[in-house]
Scaffold this motif. Structure first.
Motif, PDB file in Angstrom:
ATOM      1  N   THR A 117      50.095  43.024  42.722  1.00 42.56           N
ATOM      2  CA  THR A 117      49.632  41.679  43.066  1.00 42.56           C
ATOM      3  C   THR A 117      48.575  41.151  42.097  1.00 42.56           C
ATOM      4  O   THR A 117      48.522  39.948  41.833  1.00 42.56           O
ATOM      5  N   MET A 118      47.763  42.023  41.552  1.00 42.76           N
ATOM      6  CA  MET A 118      46.648  41.560  40.729  1.00 42.76           C
ATOM      7  C   MET A 118      46.942  41.560  39.238  1.00 42.76           C
ATOM      8  O   MET A 118      46.378  40.750  38.498  1.00 42.76           O
ATOM      9  N   SER A 147      45.575  37.225  44.973  1.00 41.89           N
ATOM     10  CA  SER A 147      46.450  36.942  43.832  1.00 41.89           C
ATOM     11  C   SER A 147      46.510  35.438  43.586  1.00 41.89           C
ATOM     12  O   SER A 147      46.876  34.664  44.469  1.00 41.89           O
ATOM     13  N   SER A 171      44.678  32.684  46.773  1.00 39.62           N
ATOM     14  CA  SER A 171      46.088  32.285  46.612  1.00 39.62           C
ATOM     15  C   SER A 171      46.225  30.775  46.813  1.00 39.62           C
ATOM     16  O   SER A 171      46.834  30.296  47.771  1.00 39.62           O
TER      17      SER A 171
END
Length: 510
Positions: A117-118, A147, A171
């Motif tokens: 995700t990162m 993210s 997000s």
């Protein structure tokens, strides 16, 4: 002429697809399932490892034929390869279905979720645990909200819990939030919604921990889908951009009197309503085209006026509710009307539409029900109210008892289709019931479930001249046709039959 280079397949033909740029080939593979993508490795040498670098990863344990150790290895090695090559992953989908492998799966997910995700510019994250017994606590799952590139988030049977409130939600580009059987608190949901102003699609199915669901102005929400029948919830939606609302359960929808200028589709099931919903319906929902009210409370008496509605669905639960209902519907541009339930007390219809259809499904209680002249009259009145439309009637579970059949009392209504399904009673019961129906309506086609084929055949064909029925003088011709809609060609025994009826016009009768 310049020749194009490229590999040749076994037949000597040039393989020009393989010469496309790698990013285009990876994009092509992204439309395939994981299994199909792996199978492309057999096409040629240049395709052997191409699937290992496609931008979407999908691991579904339910489709995996090996043991859990092999599944863990299959999950771990490709992710390591993406990480080592510093590749981006646009879609990450993992489904864990084996309860015995959950602990190993969680440890592996705790390792890879932060990295995926990162560091890999992930756009779609889909994590699902298939179980009917519990929610799975995976604290690291909260990192997905950090993210910046995440667009779509799908979670099933997870717990969104933390020791402190969710502080960081980066997000900003999140557009889809789907939570099914997820444990989440009100404050966590509010934090996500307030931090993600571009969310367009929200799905909340059977999520524990929620009691008050609020979506306020300032959001770009277009689709809201809520489904939970376990508790009494409060739903507050005040978003002018909303286009679709689906609410199923026993919630109190507080904002149904607000102005929704862009709402096109409204589906409510078991929702508590009041007559106030319909007072300013046309002005509050000026663009609403589809309205579906399934078993909602508070529909005893209402007046609905809407110039925009094209498709209206109304379903009532229980014979008492249906018998007491009084509805006045003014829908000038209606295209289709559907009703399901016992015969309603009163429905009147006003429209200027010249081509519209109505579908009536009458649900009775089988052997515990009876049809008297008053009930047949109510059905006749309903069909008269819809007589400007093309009517289809489905009688589910015909009654065992027909107490009287005074056919001379009714003016039959022309009906396109009449379908019969449900319990199978003795011929004498069905004969009286069909006699009652034909006094109420004159169908062009009669469809019967295979278990019902015998009694329409006897009444309409073999014993037509042997019995005296009120409607016989109106029936000019009967023919039988094979009806093969949606039939498997390998199973011809499941073909249905329909009876085509030709009635004498009332004006032609002596």
């Amino acid at each position: 002429m310049k020749k194009h280079g490229g590999e040749r397949n076994g037949d000597g033909f040039m393989d020009r697809i393989s010469q496309l740029p790698q990013h285009i080939l990876q994009h092509v593979l992204s439309f395939l399932s994981q299994k199909e993508a792996v199978q492309t490795s057999l096409l040629s040498k240049s395709w052997r490892y191409l699937w290992c670098t496609r931008p979407n990863i999908e691991f579904r344990e339910s489709r995996f034929t090996g043991n859990k150790e092999t599944f863990m290895s299959v999950l771990d090695k490709p992710l390591q390869g993406y990480h080592d090559q510093m590749l981006c992953i646009q879609e990450f989908c993992v489904e864990i279905s084996n309860i015995d492998s959950v602990s190993e799966s969680i440890s592996l997910l705790e390792k890879w979720i932060p990295i995926v995700t990162m560091n890999m510019r992930l756009k779609t994250f889909n994590l699902s645990f298939s179980s009917n017994v519990t929610y799975f606590n995976l604290p690291v799952i909260l990192v997905v909200f950090e993210s910046e590139f995440l667009h779509k988030l799908y979670l099933k049977r997870c717990m969104l819990l933390s020791q402190k409130p969710l502080d960081m939600v980066l997000s900003k580009h999140l557009k889809t939030l789907s939570l099914k059987r997820v444990y989440i608190k009100d404050e966590t949901f509010e934090k996500i919604m307030s931090s993600c102003p571009f969310i367009e699609y929200v799905v909340l199915h059977k999520c524990e921990g929620l009691r008050i669901i609020k979506v306020n102005k300032g959001h770009n929400l277009k689709h809201f889908d809520f489904d939970d029948y376990r508790c009494n919830y409060i739903i507050k939606i005040d978003v002018p951009t909303i286009e679709t609302i689906k609410i199923g359960g026993f919630p109190n929808w507080c904002d149904h009197r607000k102005y929704f200028p862009h709402l096109k589709s409204l589906h409510l099931k078991f929702v508590k309503l009041s007559a106030e919903l319909f007072n300013n319906f046309s002005s509050n929902f000026p663009c609403l085209e589809e309205l579906s009210l399934w078993f909602c409370y508070g529909l005893d008496e209402f007046h609905l006026f809407s110039r925009s509605i094209k498709h209206l669905i109304l379903a009532l639960l229980g014979s008492i509710k249906a018998a007491s209902m009084k509805a006045t519907i003014d829908a000038p541009n209606i295209v289709k009307f559907e009703y399901e339930g016992d015969i309603p007390g009163s429905i009147s219809f006003t429209t200027i539409s010249t081509k519209w259809k109505s579908n009536i499904v009458v649900q009775s209680n089988g052997s515990f029900d009876d049809y008297t002249s008053s009930r047949c009259l109510k059905l006749n009145e309903l069909l008269k109210a819809l007589s400007q439309s093309e009517i289809s009637v489905n009688i589910a579970n015909p009654p065992l008892l027909v107490l009287d059949d005074d056919g001379g009392l009714y003016e039959p209504v022309a009906v396109e289709n009449l379908s019969l399904s449900g319990y199978y009673w003795p011929f004498s019961s069905h004969a009286r019931f069909l006699n009652c129906l034909f006094c109420v309506c004159h169908p062009r086609y009669v469809y019967a479930h295979p278990s019902f084929d015998e009694f329409p055949w006897k009444i309409l064909v073999t014993e037509r001249e042997m019995r005296h029925y009120f409607w016989q003088r109106d029936l000019e011709e009967v023919s039988v046709e094979a009806f093969d809609e949606n039939v498997n060609e390998r199973s011809p025994k499941h073909k249905n039959i329909r009876f085509r009826l030709k009635w004498i016009e009332l004006s032609d009768l002596p």
